[in-house]
Design a protein around this motif. Sequence first.
Motif, PDB file in Angstrom:
ATOM      1  N   GLY A 160       1.194   0.505   5.972  1.00  0.00           N
ATOM      2  CA  GLY A 160      -0.015  -0.270   6.150  1.00  0.00           C
ATOM      3  C   GLY A 160       0.174  -1.721   5.734  1.00  0.00           C
ATOM      4  N   MET A 161      -0.618  -2.593   6.309  1.00  0.00           N
ATOM      5  CA  MET A 161      -0.564  -4.013   5.957  1.00  0.00           C
ATOM      6  C   MET A 161      -0.803  -4.189   4.458  1.00  0.00           C
ATOM      7  SD  MET A 161      -3.009  -7.011   7.423  1.00  0.00           S
ATOM      8  CE  MET A 161      -2.240  -6.905   9.042  1.00  0.00           C
ATOM      9  N   ASP A 204     -16.626  -3.106  19.710  1.00  0.00           N
ATOM     10  CA  ASP A 204     -16.888  -1.944  18.858  1.00  0.00           C
ATOM     11  C   ASP A 204     -16.058  -1.914  17.576  1.00  0.00           C
ATOM     12  OD1 ASP A 204     -18.618  -1.089  20.829  1.00  0.00           O
ATOM     13  OD2 ASP A 204     -17.186   0.309  21.738  1.00  0.00           O
ATOM     14  N   ASP A 205     -14.756  -2.225  17.711  1.00  0.00           N
ATOM     15  CA  ASP A 205     -13.865  -1.980  16.573  1.00  0.00           C
ATOM     16  C   ASP A 205     -12.590  -2.797  16.740  1.00  0.00           C
ATOM     17  OD1 ASP A 205     -12.975  -0.886  14.210  1.00  0.00           O
ATOM     18  OD2 ASP A 205     -13.013   1.199  14.893  1.00  0.00           O
ATOM     19  N   ALA A 206     -11.770  -2.788  15.695  1.00  0.00           N
ATOM     20  CA  ALA A 206     -10.494  -3.490  15.727  1.00  0.00           C
ATOM     21  C   ALA A 206      -9.494  -2.726  14.869  1.00  0.00           C
ATOM     22  CB  ALA A 206     -10.647  -4.927  15.234  1.00  0.00           C
ATOM     23  N   LEU A 207      -8.210  -3.019  15.067  1.00  0.00           N
ATOM     24  CA  LEU A 207      -7.142  -2.350  14.326  1.00  0.00           C
ATOM     25  C   LEU A 207      -6.075  -3.382  13.978  1.00  0.00           C
ATOM     26  CD1 LEU A 207      -6.162   0.476  13.356  1.00  0.00           C
ATOM     27  CD2 LEU A 207      -4.859   0.625  15.496  1.00  0.00           C
ATOM     28  N   ALA A 208      -5.697  -3.449  12.686  1.00  0.00           N
ATOM     29  CA  ALA A 208      -4.707  -4.428  12.223  1.00  0.00           C
ATOM     30  C   ALA A 208      -3.334  -3.782  12.071  1.00  0.00           C
ATOM     31  CB  ALA A 208      -5.150  -5.028  10.889  1.00  0.00           C
ATOM     32  N   PHE A 209      -2.322  -4.453  12.581  1.00  0.00           N
ATOM     33  CA  PHE A 209      -0.930  -3.997  12.530  1.00  0.00           C
ATOM     34  C   PHE A 209      -0.120  -4.910  11.604  1.00  0.00           C
ATOM     35  CE2 PHE A 209      -2.733  -2.607  16.468  1.00  0.00           C
ATOM     36  CZ  PHE A 209      -2.072  -1.458  16.881  1.00  0.00           C
ATOM     37  N   VAL A 210       1.022  -4.429  11.129  1.00  0.00           N
ATOM     38  CA  VAL A 210       1.819  -5.224  10.188  1.00  0.00           C
ATOM     39  C   VAL A 210       2.659  -6.300  10.860  1.00  0.00           C
ATOM     40  CG1 VAL A 210       1.939  -3.457   8.403  1.00  0.00           C
ATOM     41  CG2 VAL A 210       3.672  -3.487  10.208  1.00  0.00           C
ATOM     42  N   SER A 211       2.762  -6.255  12.183  1.00  0.00           N
ATOM     43  CA  SER A 211       3.566  -7.246  12.908  1.00  0.00           C
ATOM     44  C   SER A 211       2.855  -7.664  14.183  1.00  0.00           C
ATOM     45  CB  SER A 211       4.940  -6.665  13.260  1.00  0.00           C
ATOM     46  OG  SER A 211       5.552  -7.367  14.327  1.00  0.00           O
ATOM     47  N   VAL A 216       0.835  -1.211   0.000  1.00  0.00           N
ATOM     48  CA  VAL A 216       0.000   0.000   0.000  1.00  0.00           C
ATOM     49  C   VAL A 216       0.865   1.253   0.000  1.00  0.00           C
ATOM     50  CG1 VAL A 216      -1.925  -1.183   1.097  1.00  0.00           C
ATOM     51  CG2 VAL A 216      -0.250   0.008   2.527  1.00  0.00           C
ATOM     52  N   SER A 217       2.183   1.076   0.139  1.00  0.00           N
ATOM     53  CA  SER A 217       3.173   2.127  -0.134  1.00  0.00           C
ATOM     54  C   SER A 217       3.108   3.350   0.762  1.00  0.00           C
ATOM     55  CB  SER A 217       3.066   2.569  -1.608  1.00  0.00           C
ATOM     56  OG  SER A 217       3.185   1.454  -2.465  1.00  0.00           O
ATOM     57  N   ALA A 218       2.496   3.226   1.929  1.00  0.00           N
ATOM     58  CA  ALA A 218       2.461   4.349   2.879  1.00  0.00           C
ATOM     59  C   ALA A 218       1.854   3.869   4.185  1.00  0.00           C
ATOM     60  CB  ALA A 218       1.635   5.508   2.323  1.00  0.00           C
ATOM     61  N   SER A 219       2.067   4.649   5.227  1.00  0.00           N
ATOM     62  CA  SER A 219       1.340   4.381   6.460  1.00  0.00           C
ATOM     63  C   SER A 219      -0.139   4.640   6.189  1.00  0.00           C
ATOM     64  CB  SER A 219       1.837   5.266   7.603  1.00  0.00           C
ATOM     65  OG  SER A 219       1.548   6.621   7.343  1.00  0.00           O
ATOM     66  N   ARG A 220      -0.983   3.966   6.912  1.00  0.00           N
ATOM     67  CA  ARG A 220      -2.409   4.060   6.603  1.00  0.00           C
ATOM     68  C   ARG A 220      -2.972   5.460   6.845  1.00  0.00           C
ATOM     69  NH1 ARG A 220      -5.352  -0.963   9.308  1.00  0.00           N
ATOM     70  NH2 ARG A 220      -7.153   0.327   8.737  1.00  0.00           N
ATOM     71  N   PRO A 270      -9.876  -0.325   1.329  1.00  0.00           N
ATOM     72  CA  PRO A 270     -11.141  -0.902   1.807  1.00  0.00           C
ATOM     73  C   PRO A 270     -10.963  -2.265   2.464  1.00  0.00           C
ATOM     74  CG  PRO A 270     -11.417   0.039  -0.389  1.00  0.00           C
ATOM     75  CD  PRO A 270      -9.954   0.091  -0.090  1.00  0.00           C
ATOM     76  N   ILE A 271      -9.985  -3.040   2.012  1.00  0.00           N
ATOM     77  CA  ILE A 271      -9.793  -4.387   2.559  1.00  0.00           C
ATOM     78  C   ILE A 271      -9.358  -4.330   4.020  1.00  0.00           C
ATOM     79  CG2 ILE A 271      -7.362  -4.662   1.864  1.00  0.00           C
ATOM     80  CD1 ILE A 271     -10.110  -7.352   1.593  1.00  0.00           C
ATOM     81  N   HIS A 272      -8.625  -3.280   4.420  1.00  0.00           N
ATOM     82  CA  HIS A 272      -8.261  -3.097   5.831  1.00  0.00           C
ATOM     83  C   HIS A 272      -9.521  -2.926   6.682  1.00  0.00           C
ATOM     84  CE1 HIS A 272      -4.311  -1.241   4.196  1.00  0.00           C
ATOM     85  NE2 HIS A 272      -4.072  -2.494   4.580  1.00  0.00           N
ATOM     86  N   GLN A 273     -10.400  -2.063   6.205  1.00  0.00           N
ATOM     87  CA  GLN A 273     -11.619  -1.770   6.954  1.00  0.00           C
ATOM     88  C   GLN A 273     -12.529  -2.993   7.037  1.00  0.00           C
ATOM     89  OE1 GLN A 273     -13.115   1.577   4.745  1.00  0.00           O
ATOM     90  NE2 GLN A 273     -11.312   2.833   5.200  1.00  0.00           N
ATOM     91  N   ALA A 274     -12.574  -3.772   5.957  1.00  0.00           N
ATOM     92  CA  ALA A 274     -13.403  -4.983   5.956  1.00  0.00           C
ATOM     93  C   ALA A 274     -12.864  -6.017   6.950  1.00  0.00           C
ATOM     94  CB  ALA A 274     -13.454  -5.572   4.547  1.00  0.00           C
ATOM     95  N   LEU A 275     -11.555  -6.178   6.986  1.00  0.00           N
ATOM     96  CA  LEU A 275     -10.937  -7.123   7.925  1.00  0.00           C
ATOM     97  C   LEU A 275     -11.200  -6.695   9.364  1.00  0.00           C
ATOM     98  CD1 LEU A 275      -9.079  -9.469   8.764  1.00  0.00           C
ATOM     99  CD2 LEU A 275      -7.118  -7.940   8.379  1.00  0.00           C
ATOM    100  N   GLU A 276     -11.004  -5.422   9.656  1.00  0.00           N
ATOM    101  CA  GLU A 276     -11.186  -4.940  11.027  1.00  0.00           C
ATOM    102  C   GLU A 276     -12.641  -5.026  11.470  1.00  0.00           C
ATOM    103  OE1 GLU A 276      -7.290  -1.974  10.831  1.00  0.00           O
ATOM    104  OE2 GLU A 276      -9.297  -1.170  10.439  1.00  0.00           O
TER     105      GLU A 276
END
Length: 441
Positions: free
Chosen positions: A325-326, A153-160, A126-130, A137-143
């Motif tokens: 970003g992941m 309520d919510d979730a947050l995905a990290f690269v490691s 994704v070539s940048a920090s989120r 959109p795929i980040h938001q769908a996964l979370e």
Amino acid sequence: MSSQKLSQNIKDKLIQKTLQHKLKKAENSGNGIASLLKSTTSKQAKANRFDQHPGYQQMQIIKNGAASLGIESPFFRTHEGVAGATSVINGKEVINYASYNYLGLSGHPKVNQAAVDAIEQYGTSVSASRIVSGERPIHQALEAKLAHMYEVDDALAFVSGHATNVTTIGYLFGAKDLIIHDEYIHNSSIVGAQLSGAKRLSFPHNDLDALEALLAEKRHQFERVLIVVEGLYSMDGDHPDLARLVEIKQQHYAFLMVDEAHSFGILGDSGKGLRELYQVAGKDVDIWMGTLSKTMSGCGGYIAGESALIEHLRYMAPGFLYSVGMPAPIAAAALASLEVMEQEPERIHQLMHISKYFLDTAKSLGFNTGESTGIAVIPIILGSSVTAAKASAALFEKGINVQPILYPAVPEQSARLRFFLSCEHTEAQVRETLVLLKTLI
């Protein structure tokens, strides 16, 4: 003369006398100032070499000791394809117990296709920090899917996965706080606690009476308190009593964090983890953590919880804010894995069956399986690092790949072989493995 000047004069004289004493001591030993300077220079030069680093030297001692015993290193074996119940190493197919592809979803056609589709749409990075321009959109769908699975309520995905714990704990807590963790907690949580500057205490493994006693004694001394446990401990294959942990944290006004790296997708009838096993509401735990590299067939980690927690981390946690970003294909693979997990619950049931079969068979053959509850992770404790390393090497020669866990990773008397089970292992493979191991020790 003022008292302040007198005090400084006394300090100067003391420093001078101390220096004279050191120099005189060096002269009396026959070395003199030159020798003292030479010794200091030598120490500095030694400290400036990586091959003199204590950690590297300890590693070499272990490596040379294994070589002198004729034990081949079991580490960094190269898998030439998908690592599941079987794998190909050095061109040879082996029964594989060294990978945590618990539900066999890494390599699943639907998961692979989701990753391919994401590559075609978004590329490989994704070539940048989120927060800058890396959001997809795929980040938001996964979370959203993760939050749904935990009923929070919510979730947050990290690269490691490791960085998830380090940055979350390290950022949220500080010098006025206390972090109490199980003595077997993963390194990532310990590093996060160290980074935070909070006071850190451990309690004996799964001993919740000891945890309560610590909180009764220490809670009033600190502003915020965090309790950190794992959902399934990867060395022993056991888990804590989540219902009681929730009661304890509520009684003592503490936060509770559960690391579900190995338990999500494994525990509970539908794989929703420790909370499903204990019938605890998702919102009763303050911080849910997990990784995408086990049942979700990807790489990275996540935090799930209330909106205030997730929004805070999304804008402020260094390990998220300042990391790229992941990659979209990884997020897509993880999301597809969650969907397949729901569509094919028989994978979880088969994992439960084969894990129980392994545990029962191992016990019937007289093996020490420690405190394992018999789901996905089962150790066979051999009580000697040399014995464990030799057994691993001998099994590998016979086409069975299992990793030894040696001192100092565990106490010497707890050295072991650690078996990761997959839903795709068969009873025949398990029996062959355990019967063979019995002949080797």
